[in-house]
Scaffold this motif. Structure first.
Motif, PDB file in Angstrom:
ATOM      1  N   GLN A 195      23.583   9.064  60.284  1.00 42.89           N
ATOM      2  CA  GLN A 195      23.010  10.005  59.326  1.00 42.89           C
ATOM      3  C   GLN A 195      22.905  11.413  59.907  1.00 42.89           C
ATOM      4  O   GLN A 195      23.046  12.401  59.174  1.00 42.89           O
ATOM      5  N   MET A 196      22.674  11.516  61.197  1.00 37.92           N
ATOM      6  CA  MET A 196      22.681  12.827  61.835  1.00 37.92           C
ATOM      7  C   MET A 196      24.058  13.474  61.693  1.00 37.92           C
ATOM      8  O   MET A 196      24.174  14.658  61.339  1.00 37.92           O
ATOM      9  N   ALA A 197      25.097  12.685  61.959  1.00 37.67           N
ATOM     10  CA  ALA A 197      26.466  13.200  61.835  1.00 37.67           C
ATOM     11  C   ALA A 197      26.798  13.531  60.386  1.00 37.67           C
ATOM     12  O   ALA A 197      27.465  14.537  60.101  1.00 37.67           O
ATOM     13  N   GLU A 198      26.318  12.709  59.455  1.00 38.82           N
ATOM     14  CA  GLU A 198      26.561  12.970  58.029  1.00 38.82           C
ATOM     15  C   GLU A 198      25.927  14.290  57.597  1.00 38.82           C
ATOM     16  O   GLU A 198      26.501  15.029  56.786  1.00 38.82           O
ATOM     17  N   THR A 199      24.755  14.582  58.145  1.00 40.21           N
ATOM     18  CA  THR A 199      24.082  15.840  57.803  1.00 40.21           C
ATOM     19  C   THR A 199      24.874  17.040  58.309  1.00 40.21           C
ATOM     20  O   THR A 199      25.067  18.028  57.586  1.00 40.21           O
ATOM     21  N   VAL A 200      25.351  16.956  59.548  1.00 37.92           N
ATOM     22  CA  VAL A 200      26.166  18.046  60.092  1.00 37.92           C
ATOM     23  C   VAL A 200      27.442  18.211  59.278  1.00 37.92           C
ATOM     24  O   VAL A 200      27.855  19.329  58.951  1.00 37.92           O
ATOM     25  N   ALA A 201      28.070  17.082  58.915  1.00 39.87           N
ATOM     26  CA  ALA A 201      29.300  17.135  58.117  1.00 39.87           C
ATOM     27  C   ALA A 201      29.051  17.790  56.758  1.00 39.87           C
ATOM     28  O   ALA A 201      29.856  18.599  56.287  1.00 39.87           O
TER      29      ALA A 201
ATOM     30  N   LEU B 200      35.625  10.841  57.745  1.00 43.84           N
ATOM     31  CA  LEU B 200      35.901  10.823  59.183  1.00 43.84           C
ATOM     32  C   LEU B 200      34.845  10.040  59.953  1.00 43.84           C
ATOM     33  O   LEU B 200      35.055   9.678  61.114  1.00 43.84           O
ATOM     34  N   LEU B 201      33.700   9.770  59.309  1.00 43.78           N
ATOM     35  CA  LEU B 201      32.581   9.115  59.989  1.00 43.78           C
ATOM     36  C   LEU B 201      32.661   7.608  59.801  1.00 43.78           C
ATOM     37  O   LEU B 201      32.631   7.111  58.681  1.00 43.78           O
ATOM     38  N   LYS B 202      32.760   6.894  60.905  1.00 45.83           N
ATOM     39  CA  LYS B 202      32.900   5.442  60.864  1.00 45.83           C
ATOM     40  C   LYS B 202      31.658   4.761  61.440  1.00 45.83           C
ATOM     41  O   LYS B 202      31.324   4.968  62.614  1.00 45.83           O
ATOM     42  N   PRO B 203      30.949   3.978  60.612  1.00 49.18           N
ATOM     43  CA  PRO B 203      29.732   3.292  61.103  1.00 49.18           C
ATOM     44  C   PRO B 203      30.075   2.221  62.132  1.00 49.18           C
ATOM     45  O   PRO B 203      31.093   1.533  62.016  1.00 49.18           O
ATOM     46  N   ILE B 204      29.205   2.104  63.120  1.00 52.43           N
ATOM     47  CA  ILE B 204      29.374   1.071  64.141  1.00 52.43           C
ATOM     48  C   ILE B 204      27.987   0.626  64.593  1.00 52.43           C
ATOM     49  O   ILE B 204      27.016   1.387  64.513  1.00 52.43           O
ATOM     50  N   SER B 205      27.879  -0.603  65.055  1.00 47.33           N
ATOM     51  CA  SER B 205      26.608  -1.092  65.567  1.00 47.33           C
ATOM     52  C   SER B 205      26.424  -0.645  67.015  1.00 47.33           C
ATOM     53  O   SER B 205      27.363  -0.636  67.810  1.00 47.33           O
TER      54      SER B 205
ATOM     55  N   LEU C  54      33.233  16.835  65.109  1.00 44.59           N
ATOM     56  CA  LEU C  54      33.733  16.694  63.742  1.00 44.59           C
ATOM     57  C   LEU C  54      34.749  17.776  63.398  1.00 44.59           C
ATOM     58  O   LEU C  54      35.618  17.568  62.543  1.00 44.59           O
ATOM     59  N   ALA C  55      34.665  18.921  64.058  1.00 46.35           N
ATOM     60  CA  ALA C  55      35.589  20.022  63.777  1.00 46.35           C
ATOM     61  C   ALA C  55      37.033  19.672  64.153  1.00 46.35           C
ATOM     62  O   ALA C  55      37.975  20.305  63.659  1.00 46.35           O
ATOM     63  N   LYS C  56      37.199  18.658  64.991  1.00 44.79           N
ATOM     64  CA  LYS C  56      38.550  18.266  65.412  1.00 44.79           C
ATOM     65  C   LYS C  56      39.317  17.547  64.313  1.00 44.79           C
ATOM     66  O   LYS C  56      40.532  17.384  64.401  1.00 44.79           O
ATOM     67  N   GLY C  57      38.580  17.095  63.273  1.00 43.65           N
ATOM     68  CA  GLY C  57      39.248  16.478  62.133  1.00 43.65           C
ATOM     69  C   GLY C  57      39.753  15.073  62.372  1.00 43.65           C
ATOM     70  O   GLY C  57      40.629  14.589  61.638  1.00 43.65           O
ATOM     71  N   ARG C  58      39.194  14.405  63.371  1.00 45.80           N
ATOM     72  CA  ARG C  58      39.604  13.025  63.663  1.00 45.80           C
ATOM     73  C   ARG C  58      38.460  12.064  63.354  1.00 45.80           C
ATOM     74  O   ARG C  58      37.290  12.461  63.350  1.00 45.80           O
ATOM     75  N   GLU C  59      38.796  10.796  63.131  1.00 50.39           N
ATOM     76  CA  GLU C  59      37.774   9.787  62.868  1.00 50.39           C
ATOM     77  C   GLU C  59      36.898   9.587  64.105  1.00 50.39           C
ATOM     78  O   GLU C  59      37.390   9.564  65.234  1.00 50.39           O
ATOM     79  N   VAL C  60      35.588   9.453  63.858  1.00 48.90           N
ATOM     80  CA  VAL C  60      34.646   9.265  64.954  1.00 48.90           C
ATOM     81  C   VAL C  60      33.654   8.171  64.571  1.00 48.90           C
ATOM     82  O   VAL C  60      33.210   8.097  63.423  1.00 48.90           O
ATOM     83  N   GLU C  61      33.302   7.334  65.538  1.00 49.73           N
ATOM     84  CA  GLU C  61      32.341   6.258  65.300  1.00 49.73           C
ATOM     85  C   GLU C  61      30.924   6.714  65.643  1.00 49.73           C
ATOM     86  O   GLU C  61      30.707   7.396  66.653  1.00 49.73           O
ATOM     87  N   PHE C  62      29.976   6.340  64.782  1.00 54.21           N
ATOM     88  CA  PHE C  62      28.562   6.663  65.015  1.00 54.21           C
ATOM     89  C   PHE C  62      27.708   5.446  64.700  1.00 54.21           C
ATOM     90  O   PHE C  62      27.986   4.701  63.758  1.00 54.21           O
ATOM     91  N   CYS C  63      26.636   5.270  65.483  1.00 59.38           N
ATOM     92  CA  CYS C  63      25.749   4.110  65.303  1.00 59.38           C
ATOM     93  C   CYS C  63      24.990   4.217  63.971  1.00 59.38           C
ATOM     94  O   CYS C  63      24.383   5.244  63.680  1.00 59.38           O
ATOM     95  N   ARG C  64      25.024   3.135  63.230  1.00 61.34           N
ATOM     96  CA  ARG C  64      24.326   3.080  61.949  1.00 61.34           C
ATOM     97  C   ARG C  64      22.932   2.471  62.096  1.00 61.34           C
ATOM     98  O   ARG C  64      22.123   2.513  61.157  1.00 61.34           O
ATOM     99  N   ASP C  65      22.642   1.879  63.259  1.00 63.64           N
ATOM    100  CA  ASP C  65      21.414   1.094  63.428  1.00 63.64           C
ATOM    101  C   ASP C  65      20.571   1.557  64.618  1.00 63.64           C
ATOM    102  O   ASP C  65      19.865   0.766  65.225  1.00 63.64           O
ATOM    103  N   GLU C  66      20.659   2.819  64.958  1.00 65.00           N
ATOM    104  CA  GLU C  66      19.833   3.391  66.016  1.00 65.00           C
ATOM    105  C   GLU C  66      19.127   4.613  65.435  1.00 65.00           C
ATOM    106  O   GLU C  66      19.774   5.597  65.092  1.00 65.00           O
ATOM    107  N   PHE C  67      17.793   4.546  65.321  1.00 70.00           N
ATOM    108  CA  PHE C  67      17.054   5.536  64.538  1.00 70.00           C
ATOM    109  C   PHE C  67      16.133   6.391  65.410  1.00 70.00           C
ATOM    110  O   PHE C  67      15.476   5.892  66.322  1.00 70.00           O
ATOM    111  N   ARG C  68      16.085   7.677  65.084  1.00 70.66           N
ATOM    112  CA  ARG C  68      15.233   8.636  65.769  1.00 70.66           C
ATOM    113  C   ARG C  68      14.620   9.594  64.737  1.00 70.66           C
ATOM    114  O   ARG C  68      15.012   9.597  63.577  1.00 70.66           O
ATOM    115  N   CYS C  69      13.682  10.439  65.190  1.00 72.19           N
ATOM    116  CA  CYS C  69      13.090  11.487  64.347  1.00 72.19           C
ATOM    117  C   CYS C  69      13.304  12.835  65.032  1.00 72.19           C
ATOM    118  O   CYS C  69      12.377  13.403  65.624  1.00 72.19           O
ATOM    119  N   PRO C  70      14.505  13.382  64.974  1.00 74.91           N
ATOM    120  CA  PRO C  70      14.805  14.627  65.688  1.00 74.91           C
ATOM    121  C   PRO C  70      13.888  15.764  65.258  1.00 74.91           C
ATOM    122  O   PRO C  70      13.506  15.865  64.096  1.00 74.91           O
TER     123      PRO C  70
END
Length: 322
Positions: free
Chosen positions: A255-261, A270-275, A199-215
């Motif tokens: 959501q993990m990426a959103e928390t870091v952001a 910059l966060l783009k949801p993807i399946s 995310l520090a690179k400042g470019r759009e990145v795709e992240f899965c919206r439908d894969e869930f974990r409990c880190p």
């Protein structure tokens, strides 16, 4: 109480190094001897400097048991063994299922146990949330194990092998483990640090919206293991325990990426949801293997920290260490 012996299998890995540091700090106070094994690489100097000099290191090959006899001679029968060694990259397991089964199913370790007259050694074995199929939220320990990839299958097999061949064990089904870097930096990518650098690179990145974990935060994992060790040293009663070891939050990759952001102040745009169905990882990944951790909280009286808090601690430590 006579002095106990604790052996960590896989002491140079991510969890292993953190556990070694944690146990090294209390070994003298709580009167137990500590040793660890390594395989792929010699123990790195920064790790050896971070732990007490009384801690012994042994080369061991889990595939055939080479090295265990030397432990018997120089260290003796361990009272507690924490097995952290594994082939844990799902794609690598998929490409080489024979090695995955050979390493992840601790047959050589249990065979070594059987060489001792005293069969009371406690085995704490790190398993995975990949044992679940991933078709619902918040799996309990009583739910059916139906893994969708070789990694999960090897871990289910390891659980069955242990429960059928040893009477004193605690199996920990861990979710994604995150946290600060180790004393000797590990080669594998760490989840929160990887997200931060991306995310520090400042470019759009795709992240899965439908894969869930409990880190789960690494220091919570260490607390759980230390609690099990202390409990067994106190009462010496055999365990036959399976625990879900995750954090309290069910979060998607997005959501993990959103928390870091949010913690870092990056633009959420910059966060783009993807399946996840659109991503080819070369291995099938379970969609939702979030876990119910109420048994963990009830049995150990311990509640892991929330994901956002763990992310803040991880990134704060990363900044201070830079």
């Amino acid at each position: 109480m006579t002095c106990k012996r604790v052996l960590i299998i896989g002491g140079t890995g991510y969890v292993g190094q953190h556990l070694l540091e944690g146990l090294s700090n209390v070994a003298l106070e709580q009167d137990f001897d500590l040793a660890f094994t390594h395989h792929s690489h010699l123990p790195p100097e920064p790790l050896l400097k971070a732990i007490h000099s009384h801690c012994l290191a042994f080369p061991v090959d889990l595939r055939n048991g080479d090295g265990f006899d030397a432990i018997s001679v120089k260290f003796g029968q361990p009272d507690v063994v924490v097995n952290l060694a594994a082939l844990s990259v799902p794609r690598a397991c998929e490409m080489d299922p024979v090695t995955a089964m050979c390493v992840n199913v601790p047959s050589a370790l249990i065979e070594w146990f059987s060489s001792f007259e005293d069969e009371t050694t406690l085995l704490i074995h790190l398993s995975t949330d990949h044992v679940y199929e991933g078709v619902k939220a918040f799996y309990t320990e009583e739910d059916e194990t139906a893994p969708v990839n070789v990694y999960g299958k090897s871990k289910v097999e390891s659980e069955h092998f242990i429960s059928e061949n040893w009477a004193n064990y605690a199996i920990l089904r861990s979710s994604i483990i995150y946290g600060p870097q180790t004393a000797a930096p590990v080669r594998k990518s760490l989840p929160v640090q990887w997200l931060d650098s991306l995310l520090a690179k400042g470019r759009e990145v795709e992240f899965c919206r439908d894969e869930f974990r409990c880190p789960i935060y690494i220091k919570d994992v260490i607390t759980i293991i230390q609690t099990l060790i202390s409990r067994w040293m106190s009462d010496c009663n055999n365990m036959q325990l399976v625990l879900n070891v995750g954090g309290p939050d069910r979060v998607s990759r997005l959501q993990m990426a959103e928390t870091v952001a949010a913690v870092r102040g990056y633009k959420s745009s910059l966060l783009k949801p993807i399946s996840a169905s659109l991503i080819d990882r070369g291995v099938k990944s379970p969609a939702d293997i979030s876990m119910d951790i109420s048994k963990l909280i009830r049995v150990l009286g311990f509640s892991p920290m929330k994901f956002e808090e763990g992310v803040r601690l991880t990134l704060t430590e990363a900044t201070q260490g830079a």
